[in-house]
Design a protein around this motif. Sequence first.
Motif, short mmCIF file in Angstrom:
data_model
loop_
_atom_site.label_atom_id
_atom_site.label_comp_id
_atom_site.label_asym_id
_atom_site.label_seq_id
_atom_site.Cartn_x
_atom_site.Cartn_y
_atom_site.Cartn_z
N PHE A 269 0.81 -1.22 0.00
CA PHE A 269 0.00 0.00 0.00
C PHE A 269 0.84 1.28 0.00
O PHE A 269 0.28 2.37 -0.11
N ARG A 270 2.17 1.16 0.10
CA ARG A 270 2.99 2.37 0.13
C ARG A 270 2.98 3.10 -1.21
O ARG A 270 3.09 4.32 -1.26
N ARG A 271 2.84 2.35 -2.30
CA ARG A 271 2.77 3.01 -3.62
C ARG A 271 1.48 3.82 -3.76
O ARG A 271 1.49 4.93 -4.30
N ALA A 297 7.43 7.11 -1.71
CA ALA A 297 7.98 6.46 -2.90
C ALA A 297 9.24 5.67 -2.54
O ALA A 297 9.46 4.56 -3.03
N ALA A 298 10.07 6.24 -1.64
CA ALA A 298 11.27 5.52 -1.20
C ALA A 298 10.90 4.27 -0.41
O ALA A 298 11.52 3.21 -0.56
N CYS A 299 9.87 4.37 0.43
CA CYS A 299 9.39 3.18 1.15
C CYS A 299 8.91 2.12 0.17
O CYS A 299 9.22 0.93 0.31
N ALA A 300 8.12 2.56 -0.83
CA ALA A 300 7.57 1.62 -1.80
C ALA A 300 8.68 0.89 -2.55
O ALA A 300 8.62 -0.33 -2.76
N LEU A 330 13.30 4.28 6.96
CA LEU A 330 12.54 4.90 5.87
C LEU A 330 11.09 5.13 6.27
O LEU A 330 10.50 6.19 5.96
N GLU A 331 10.49 4.16 6.95
CA GLU A 331 9.10 4.30 7.39
C GLU A 331 8.97 5.42 8.43
O GLU A 331 7.99 6.18 8.42
#
Length: 345
Positions: A269-271, A297-300, A330-331
Amino acid sequence: MARVMIEGYPHRLGGHCGSASLRDLIGWAGLGWDGPPGEALVFGLAGGLSFHWMSIPEVSPLLYLGGRGGDMELDLCGRLGVAVERRQTEDPAEGWAWVTRELDAGRPVMVWAEILQLPYLRVRLSNTRHALVIVGYDTEAGVAYVADNDREEIQEVPLDALAKARDSDGFPGRNRHATYPMRFPDSLPELLPAAREAAAGSAARLRGDDDLSGLLPENISDAHGLEGISRFTTGLADWPRDLAPDDLSRLYRSLAVYIEKAGTGGALFRRLQSGFCRDVAALTGDPSFGEAAHAYAACAETWSALASAVTAPNPDHATIARTAAALPALEEQALETLAAAGGQP
């Protein structure tokens, strides 16, 4: 009536059942901001971003990874001024009457269905809370017509199969003919305040407000929020030591499915969350959402890299551990930007 159909229903493919179904319903109602909203904007406005890592004895392998909150569909409707209730019943006739009453009045209706009981899907995992929209039925033919995020075309489903799908006791629990009649307003609220409220809600979930332990059976453990991500990624590094090769391989395959393919919109779901922030920044000019878009975006990218690493032909455990170890920081950084976009310190 023998046959009822909502003609011209604006259905499109989607990455996640709930947000895609709500996107289509909002488009059907003729609402939006500078046009109908996309799926990412709908997902983010629900304030549904979360994290759950569960150990479930009935699931093989003993792993469930989730990235959304449980009531995001209701939360979205409340935030946008859509009147809605979730009706549930043990009586299949009553549950079906709720559906036909909406359709006979010219309104599509969202329901829950068990994916294992839907004949057009070929899946192995149970999910009794798969959201789809019923857009018609034909009593003489014995079928209903449904819009499902996983299929581009409207699907024809036998009424008996749909009834079984709507009253399944699979994972995560019996759906009991859950039906969501909705009444849409004439217009939606201003986007930026709604987006800020949703961002604050997701930030609170990730800070620990999404504790499901009191709602789960005692044999299911749940690690959630940022703390859950840290515990999960730390534990993952020990899998090669603690598990037999075949069990490790099955866990890796399951992990990749939960990250990329199990209705998550990609990257747990990060995207979708990144897309929400990007859309809000573009529509409102608010720079804080632009920063949050880059952070998610970096998390995704890192969640997707983890899924790729565990499904490589010969998984490299050092690469897997290193990729997973990058996720907590990152999160946390992404959460800080999301909280700032929501007006929180």
